[in-house]
Design an enzyme around this catalytic site. Sequence first.
Site, PDB file in Angstrom:
ATOM      1  N   GLU A  78      -3.883  -3.492   3.864  1.00 14.70           N
ATOM      2  CA  GLU A  78      -3.337  -2.148   4.010  1.00 14.70           C
ATOM      3  C   GLU A  78      -2.005  -2.071   3.259  1.00 14.70           C
ATOM      4  O   GLU A  78      -1.975  -2.310   2.058  1.00 14.70           O
ATOM      5  CB  GLU A  78      -3.226  -1.807   5.492  1.00 14.70           C
ATOM      6  CG  GLU A  78      -4.602  -1.760   6.166  1.00 14.70           C
ATOM      7  CD  GLU A  78      -4.545  -1.328   7.600  1.00 14.70           C
ATOM      8  OE1 GLU A  78      -3.505  -0.778   8.024  1.00 14.70           O
ATOM      9  OE2 GLU A  78      -5.534  -1.536   8.331  1.00 14.70           O
ATOM     10  N   HIS A  79      -0.893  -1.773   3.923  1.00 12.69           N
ATOM     11  CA  HIS A  79       0.396  -1.649   3.245  1.00 12.69           C
ATOM     12  C   HIS A  79       1.443  -2.490   3.966  1.00 12.69           C
ATOM     13  O   HIS A  79       1.400  -2.623   5.197  1.00 12.69           O
ATOM     14  CB  HIS A  79       0.864  -0.189   3.217  1.00 12.69           C
ATOM     15  CG  HIS A  79      -0.039   0.728   2.458  1.00 12.69           C
ATOM     16  ND1 HIS A  79      -0.236   0.626   1.094  1.00 12.69           N
ATOM     17  CD2 HIS A  79      -0.815   1.765   2.854  1.00 12.69           C
ATOM     18  CE1 HIS A  79      -1.089   1.543   0.692  1.00 12.69           C
ATOM     19  NE2 HIS A  79      -1.459   2.258   1.744  1.00 12.69           N
ATOM     20  N   ALA A  80       2.372  -3.052   3.189  1.00 12.27           N
ATOM     21  CA  ALA A  80       3.489  -3.786   3.792  1.00 12.27           C
ATOM     22  C   ALA A  80       4.317  -2.827   4.636  1.00 12.27           C
ATOM     23  O   ALA A  80       4.526  -1.672   4.264  1.00 12.27           O
ATOM     24  CB  ALA A  80       4.349  -4.418   2.705  1.00 12.27           C
ATOM     25  N   ASP A  91      -0.973  -2.290  -1.286  1.00 13.51           N
ATOM     26  CA  ASP A  91       0.151  -1.703  -2.018  1.00 13.51           C
ATOM     27  C   ASP A  91      -0.123  -1.568  -3.511  1.00 13.51           C
ATOM     28  O   ASP A  91       0.634  -0.903  -4.221  1.00 13.51           O
ATOM     29  CB  ASP A  91       1.411  -2.561  -1.820  1.00 13.51           C
ATOM     30  CG  ASP A  91       1.919  -2.520  -0.400  1.00 13.51           C
ATOM     31  OD1 ASP A  91       1.765  -1.481   0.251  1.00 13.51           O
ATOM     32  OD2 ASP A  91       2.469  -3.538   0.069  1.00 13.51           O
TER      33      ASP A  91
END
Length: 581
Positions: free
Chosen positions: A220-222, A231
């Site tokens: 997913e995203h940091a 990302d």
Amino acid sequence: MNDSVGVSNDTWQWYREVIKSWLEDPGVLDHEGLNMTALKMDQAYMVGVSDLNVGVYSVSDDCFRCPFEWQQTLTAGTEESWVVNTARRSTWRVYTDISEQFVSAGNTTGLLCQLRPEMGEFGVYKLNATVDGCDIRTTKEPVDIYMPLLLLLGFLLAIWVMYGIGKLIMSRVRRTGKLRYGDKELAIQQRLRALDTFRGMAIVFMIFVNDGAGGYWWMEHATWNGLVAGDLVFPAFLWIMGVCIPLSVKSAFAKGVPRWKIVMHIVRRSLMMFLLGMSLNTIYGSNMLYELRIFGVLQRLAVSYLVAAGFYALTAPKYYTPPRGACGQALKDVLSCVWCWVLAGVLVAAHSVITFTVHHPDCPAGYLGPGGRHDDWVAPECSGGAAGYIDRLLLGESHLFQRSDARGVYGGPPTDPEGLLGCLTSAVQALLGVQAGATVLLQRSHKARISRWLAWALVFALAGALLAGFSREHGVVPINKNLWSMSFVLVTSACCLILLCFCYTLTDAWRIWGGGPFRAPGLNAIALYIGHSICAHLFPFHWKVPFMRTHTLRLVEAVWGTALWVIIAHVMAKKKVFITL
């Protein structure tokens, strides 16, 4: 006879256990009085026992320099159980004579012990705290959350291989002189297969990530600083948009389209993207005018496209004559974009000055953190530094993204990952893509193109790593998608260049891969993005079952929805339906 039946039963039981492990089945409904069916994804039980009154605290690795947060109070001689999160590794501390909600990491008064246990989904763990110290033991082993991912990757790879073999056989059995889908459009625009393949990879993975990515945090995203797989999607989409700008502008020049008409087309397209983005924001957020989120993914693309494409259309010569000499010929693609490099330098300088000088009166200058409990509450109301301050000041808190991961972990005021200040560096990333596109125009040999792309990738990667200090948290400019930092721009652009080299080598240089199954989605990327956003909660793209608490089910659901959009893209391409703005 009985022995053979026993062996058969043991084999069947072994198969059942293997299948259960693949499905992340904890194996039992109850374990020592604990209801295993009550656990959700990435959760486990902790059972605490102590011979003195203590407080148990923990802090996740995801929360950098955060204070320890209270988890449970253990009374001497009693046993307590509670649910813990296992998605990220955590540091645990046991204190005596402390009952506060948060304890600073520097506070060691009454510290009995500190532990860093490795815990997994649906496991059961026991914390024993004594005067002499503490330990955490596993009383029930966790499930393997990565086995479903490996099985799915193997399954998709097998389908891909069989599809390729079948297509090769059919092409030899039934030869035809007809153009395959998209070939007519590509011939007219002189576009590379690698560009559509790259864009298709970006949009397919973007849909997969937006569909939850199976609940795996690293896809997913940091949360704040750092770089994980998810990302890479948005900057890849932004960068490849920049690559196509020189190709489309030069094609328009070749058709005799006046420069002012090209610029007006760019402005119109940017406005349409921005307005569509605002409309899509209401799918996930409020449609109340005083709460309407202004910026978002399409809006960021629109602003970056307007700056990069508009500037290139205004400054690019219709007929470029490179300087004479070996040096001029070697650098002709760079020299053709000299004004784009000047603009990129101006944008970087403006972004840096604003980032390190503009700040709220109660916040430190140059702060780049998420605010809230970050760094032991050093700047709780300064989330996002200058970027967050400008967004809250000019747009208003109610018009920003409210449910960011950073806010959920750290707290603090809202920050918008697609806010105003990041538009400057996003435009820089599009301009870096323009440079790669100029290489396509002016360097005709495969070797020249690939060698230049790889050289730029090395330069960008080293520059980004130096800005980030070769670490996640300790550089001058950490890699940060939420702020769209310059280190993030450089490192992700390097990744994009490497991926483009891979696609180009296989699809255009060696011609051993047609780009499937990604090329068709790449031809209708905007349509797929808008479609999957509109159908975010609609069956058959998304569905639920009563106990959807494992990565296996989330992964199957995400892959199912993504696969449907890939199929739709292939049907559209087969019918020659190409939707653009």
